[in-house]
Design a protein around this motif. Structure first.
Motif, PDB file in Angstrom:
ATOM      1  N   LEU A  49       3.368  14.345   1.749  1.00  0.00           N
ATOM      2  CA  LEU A  49       2.521  13.223   2.152  1.00  0.00           C
ATOM      3  C   LEU A  49       3.376  12.040   2.564  1.00  0.00           C
ATOM      4  O   LEU A  49       4.343  11.682   1.870  1.00  0.00           O
ATOM      5  CB  LEU A  49       1.604  12.802   0.995  1.00  0.00           C
ATOM      6  CG  LEU A  49       0.758  13.895   0.339  1.00  0.00           C
ATOM      7  CD1 LEU A  49      -0.126  13.283  -0.745  1.00  0.00           C
ATOM      8  CD2 LEU A  49      -0.073  14.637   1.362  1.00  0.00           C
ATOM      9  N   ILE A  50       3.032  11.430   3.688  1.00  0.00           N
ATOM     10  CA  ILE A  50       3.755  10.253   4.164  1.00  0.00           C
ATOM     11  C   ILE A  50       2.758   9.182   4.592  1.00  0.00           C
ATOM     12  O   ILE A  50       1.580   9.460   4.809  1.00  0.00           O
ATOM     13  CB  ILE A  50       4.696  10.594   5.349  1.00  0.00           C
ATOM     14  CG1 ILE A  50       3.885  11.157   6.534  1.00  0.00           C
ATOM     15  CG2 ILE A  50       5.782  11.567   4.919  1.00  0.00           C
ATOM     16  CD1 ILE A  50       4.681  11.266   7.824  1.00  0.00           C
ATOM     17  N   ASP A  51       3.255   7.973   4.719  1.00  0.00           N
ATOM     18  CA  ASP A  51       2.533   6.849   5.319  1.00  0.00           C
ATOM     19  C   ASP A  51       1.195   6.551   4.653  1.00  0.00           C
ATOM     20  O   ASP A  51       0.134   6.958   5.121  1.00  0.00           O
ATOM     21  CB  ASP A  51       2.333   7.089   6.815  1.00  0.00           C
ATOM     22  CG  ASP A  51       2.029   5.789   7.544  1.00  0.00           C
ATOM     23  OD1 ASP A  51       1.822   4.765   6.867  1.00  0.00           O
ATOM     24  OD2 ASP A  51       1.999   5.795   8.786  1.00  0.00           O
ATOM     25  N   HIS A  52       1.256   5.791   3.563  1.00  0.00           N
ATOM     26  CA  HIS A  52       0.041   5.317   2.888  1.00  0.00           C
ATOM     27  C   HIS A  52      -0.230   3.846   3.192  1.00  0.00           C
ATOM     28  O   HIS A  52      -0.974   3.176   2.490  1.00  0.00           O
ATOM     29  CB  HIS A  52       0.180   5.523   1.370  1.00  0.00           C
ATOM     30  CG  HIS A  52       0.247   6.962   0.975  1.00  0.00           C
ATOM     31  ND1 HIS A  52       1.430   7.648   0.814  1.00  0.00           N
ATOM     32  CD2 HIS A  52      -0.734   7.864   0.738  1.00  0.00           C
ATOM     33  CE1 HIS A  52       1.185   8.906   0.478  1.00  0.00           C
ATOM     34  NE2 HIS A  52      -0.117   9.059   0.429  1.00  0.00           N
ATOM     35  N   GLY A  53       0.386   3.346   4.260  1.00  0.00           N
ATOM     36  CA  GLY A  53       0.286   1.934   4.583  1.00  0.00           C
ATOM     37  C   GLY A  53      -1.100   1.437   4.946  1.00  0.00           C
ATOM     38  O   GLY A  53      -1.379   0.240   4.864  1.00  0.00           O
ATOM     39  N   ALA A  54      -1.989   2.361   5.362  1.00  0.00           N
ATOM     40  CA  ALA A  54      -3.355   1.957   5.724  1.00  0.00           C
ATOM     41  C   ALA A  54      -4.301   2.013   4.525  1.00  0.00           C
ATOM     42  O   ALA A  54      -5.496   1.757   4.669  1.00  0.00           O
ATOM     43  CB  ALA A  54      -3.881   2.853   6.843  1.00  0.00           C
ATOM     44  N   SER A  55      -3.774   2.349   3.353  1.00  0.00           N
ATOM     45  CA  SER A  55      -4.601   2.415   2.149  1.00  0.00           C
ATOM     46  C   SER A  55      -4.919   1.009   1.623  1.00  0.00           C
ATOM     47  O   SER A  55      -4.335   0.016   2.073  1.00  0.00           O
ATOM     48  CB  SER A  55      -3.853   3.195   1.056  1.00  0.00           C
ATOM     49  OG  SER A  55      -3.504   4.483   1.488  1.00  0.00           O
ATOM     50  N   LEU A  56      -5.844   0.970   0.660  1.00  0.00           N
ATOM     51  CA  LEU A  56      -6.174  -0.285  -0.022  1.00  0.00           C
ATOM     52  C   LEU A  56      -6.530  -1.398   0.958  1.00  0.00           C
ATOM     53  O   LEU A  56      -6.126  -2.555   0.800  1.00  0.00           O
ATOM     54  CB  LEU A  56      -4.989  -0.729  -0.906  1.00  0.00           C
ATOM     55  CG  LEU A  56      -4.467   0.304  -1.907  1.00  0.00           C
ATOM     56  CD1 LEU A  56      -3.225  -0.216  -2.614  1.00  0.00           C
ATOM     57  CD2 LEU A  56      -5.532   0.688  -2.928  1.00  0.00           C
ATOM     58  N   TYR A  57      -7.327  -1.050   1.966  1.00  0.00           N
ATOM     59  CA  TYR A  57      -7.592  -2.024   3.023  1.00  0.00           C
ATOM     60  C   TYR A  57      -8.372  -3.246   2.542  1.00  0.00           C
ATOM     61  O   TYR A  57      -8.450  -4.249   3.245  1.00  0.00           O
ATOM     62  CB  TYR A  57      -8.307  -1.374   4.209  1.00  0.00           C
ATOM     63  CG  TYR A  57      -9.583  -0.648   3.892  1.00  0.00           C
ATOM     64  CD1 TYR A  57     -10.777  -1.331   3.719  1.00  0.00           C
ATOM     65  CD2 TYR A  57      -9.609   0.747   3.777  1.00  0.00           C
ATOM     66  CE1 TYR A  57     -11.955  -0.663   3.442  1.00  0.00           C
ATOM     67  CE2 TYR A  57     -10.782   1.428   3.501  1.00  0.00           C
ATOM     68  CZ  TYR A  57     -11.955   0.725   3.332  1.00  0.00           C
ATOM     69  OH  TYR A  57     -13.107   1.389   3.045  1.00  0.00           O
ATOM     70  N   ALA A  60       0.832  -1.206   0.000  1.00  0.00           N
ATOM     71  CA  ALA A  60       0.000   0.000   0.000  1.00  0.00           C
ATOM     72  C   ALA A  60       0.868   1.258   0.000  1.00  0.00           C
ATOM     73  O   ALA A  60       0.541   2.252  -0.659  1.00  0.00           O
ATOM     74  CB  ALA A  60      -0.928  -0.014   1.212  1.00  0.00           C
ATOM     75  N   GLU A  61       1.960   1.215   0.740  1.00  0.00           N
ATOM     76  CA  GLU A  61       2.893   2.342   0.787  1.00  0.00           C
ATOM     77  C   GLU A  61       3.481   2.607  -0.595  1.00  0.00           C
ATOM     78  O   GLU A  61       3.557   3.763  -1.059  1.00  0.00           O
ATOM     79  CB  GLU A  61       4.022   2.035   1.774  1.00  0.00           C
ATOM     80  CG  GLU A  61       4.913   3.222   2.091  1.00  0.00           C
ATOM     81  CD  GLU A  61       4.276   4.193   3.064  1.00  0.00           C
ATOM     82  OE1 GLU A  61       4.008   5.336   2.635  1.00  0.00           O
ATOM     83  OE2 GLU A  61       4.041   3.817   4.217  1.00  0.00           O
ATOM     84  N   LEU A  62       3.885   1.561  -1.258  1.00  0.00           N
ATOM     85  CA  LEU A  62       4.468   1.672  -2.591  1.00  0.00           C
ATOM     86  C   LEU A  62       3.458   2.211  -3.601  1.00  0.00           C
ATOM     87  O   LEU A  62       3.730   3.184  -4.315  1.00  0.00           O
ATOM     88  CB  LEU A  62       4.978   0.297  -3.035  1.00  0.00           C
ATOM     89  CG  LEU A  62       5.404   0.134  -4.492  1.00  0.00           C
ATOM     90  CD1 LEU A  62       6.554   1.075  -4.836  1.00  0.00           C
ATOM     91  CD2 LEU A  62       5.787  -1.315  -4.778  1.00  0.00           C
ATOM     92  N   ILE A  63       2.288   1.594  -3.652  1.00  0.00           N
ATOM     93  CA  ILE A  63       1.272   2.002  -4.630  1.00  0.00           C
ATOM     94  C   ILE A  63       0.792   3.423  -4.347  1.00  0.00           C
ATOM     95  O   ILE A  63       0.728   4.263  -5.262  1.00  0.00           O
ATOM     96  CB  ILE A  63       0.089   1.011  -4.622  1.00  0.00           C
ATOM     97  CG1 ILE A  63       0.541  -0.349  -5.166  1.00  0.00           C
ATOM     98  CG2 ILE A  63      -1.080   1.558  -5.443  1.00  0.00           C
ATOM     99  CD1 ILE A  63      -0.519  -1.435  -5.080  1.00  0.00           C
ATOM    100  N   GLY A  64       0.461   3.707  -3.093  1.00  0.00           N
ATOM    101  CA  GLY A  64      -0.046   5.035  -2.744  1.00  0.00           C
ATOM    102  C   GLY A  64       0.964   6.130  -2.987  1.00  0.00           C
ATOM    103  O   GLY A  64       0.649   7.181  -3.557  1.00  0.00           O
ATOM    104  N   GLY A  65       2.206   5.892  -2.574  1.00  0.00           N
ATOM    105  CA  GLY A  65       3.236   6.901  -2.734  1.00  0.00           C
ATOM    106  C   GLY A  65       3.545   7.206  -4.180  1.00  0.00           C
ATOM    107  O   GLY A  65       3.707   8.374  -4.568  1.00  0.00           O
ATOM    108  N   GLU A  66       3.616   6.173  -5.011  1.00  0.00           N
ATOM    109  CA  GLU A  66       3.977   6.402  -6.408  1.00  0.00           C
ATOM    110  C   GLU A  66       2.819   6.987  -7.222  1.00  0.00           C
ATOM    111  O   GLU A  66       3.044   7.762  -8.149  1.00  0.00           O
ATOM    112  CB  GLU A  66       4.486   5.100  -7.033  1.00  0.00           C
ATOM    113  CG  GLU A  66       5.840   4.680  -6.479  1.00  0.00           C
ATOM    114  CD  GLU A  66       6.880   5.799  -6.559  1.00  0.00           C
ATOM    115  OE1 GLU A  66       7.125   6.332  -7.659  1.00  0.00           O
ATOM    116  OE2 GLU A  66       7.456   6.154  -5.508  1.00  0.00           O
ATOM    117  N   ILE A  67       1.584   6.649  -6.875  1.00  0.00           N
ATOM    118  CA  ILE A  67       0.450   7.309  -7.539  1.00  0.00           C
ATOM    119  C   ILE A  67       0.441   8.789  -7.177  1.00  0.00           C
ATOM    120  O   ILE A  67       0.238   9.657  -8.034  1.00  0.00           O
ATOM    121  CB  ILE A  67      -0.887   6.638  -7.159  1.00  0.00           C
ATOM    122  CG1 ILE A  67      -1.001   5.271  -7.825  1.00  0.00           C
ATOM    123  CG2 ILE A  67      -2.074   7.518  -7.565  1.00  0.00           C
ATOM    124  CD1 ILE A  67      -2.260   4.516  -7.474  1.00  0.00           C
TER     125      ILE A  67
END
Length: 263
Positions: free
Chosen positions: A154-162, A52-59
């Motif tokens: 923006l930081i920490d997208h790890g809680a995305s795409l739950y 989620a961190e990878l996908i969210g950050g790069e989008i």
């Protein structure tokens, strides 16, 4: 479209833990001499959080939003053997191999909406992004944004795409509104959502999603029995994002409705 590439660094020094939430990230030094906020595969939600961190950050980066550089951080098996804290030592042992790290923004301060104002366009862009990603973790309690050199990062997208914690009816979930947007810290200022929706839909393409999911390491896709192959697993992420983008009007209306109630 340019290829999306992430550097790989090797962690050389564990500096200090950041005891926030259950994931226990840390500040660490790598072999390139830079400091990073290191997110461990062996912590909390494990590899799913890193995906989620990878996908969210790069989008976010493709859309022109500021995100610290993301890198793959390799943790050697011998690393951390002398760590006196048993909890940290266990975490390091469980995270041998590739992890995710964000470039450490030295001197950055946590974004405080009572101190710093955000213009309506930027607020709308971030709200739209978090609707796309179903990011539940950008609230007043935990903004996951930093002020650095007078700019918002923006930081920490790890809680995305739950949805990927169960993969149940994931294609249907891609079409659902994001009701938790009502708690978004920037929602009161997000008055340009329709304009942002049109702009961002013209930027993002299936090729972007494909390029990002192709970066997901095989090791992060282990232990998931829903898919026959790791490539099918990657393609499911890409398909989810494609469906969600093509149905952005659904989450756009939800955000607008939540904003009307808030105001």
């Amino acid at each position: 479209m340019k290829d999306i590439q992430l550097r790989t660094v090797s962690v050389t020094r564990y500096v200090t833990p950041l005891r926030e939430g259950g994931s226990m990230p840390a500040i660490a030094e790598a072999d390139d001499g830079f400091l990073y906020v290191l997110k461990f595969r062996g912590a909390g939600q494990g590899a799913r959080s890193l995906i989620a961190e990878l996908i969210g950050g790069e989008i976010a980066r493709i859309l022109g939003l500021r995100v610290p550089e993301l890198v793959f951080a390799n943790l050697d098996e011998a690393f951390g053997r002398t760590e006196p804290d048993e909890e940290i030592q266990d975490l390091l042992k469980a995270s041998v191999g590739l992890n995710m790290a964000l470039h450490y923004l030295s001197g950055a301060i946590t974004f405080d909406p009572t101190v710093t104002t955000v213009d309506s366009k930027l607020a709308s862009q971030i709200v739209w992004l978090d609707c796309l990603l179903t990011n539940m973790d950008r609230t007043c309690r935990n903004t996951n944004m930093l002020s650095w050199h007078k700019e918002l990062w923006l930081i920490d997208h790890g809680a995305s795409l739950y949805f990927h914690h169960s993969w149940q009816n994931w294609e249907e979930q891609a079409k659902r509104p994001f009701v938790l947007i009502k708690d978004h810290v920037l929602l009161p200022w997000a008055s340009e959502l329709e304009e942002v929706d049109a702009a961002f839909r013209s930027i993002l393409t299936p090729d972007h999603f494909q390029a990002i999911v192709s970066l997901i390491p095989d090791a992060w896709l282990e232990g998931e029995n829903v898919f026959e192959t790791k490539e099918q697993h990657r393609q499911a992420y890409s398909k989810f994002l494609e469906i969600r983008l093509s149905n952005s009007g659904i989450f756009l209306k939800e955000a607008q409705h939540a904003r009307e109630i808030f105001i």
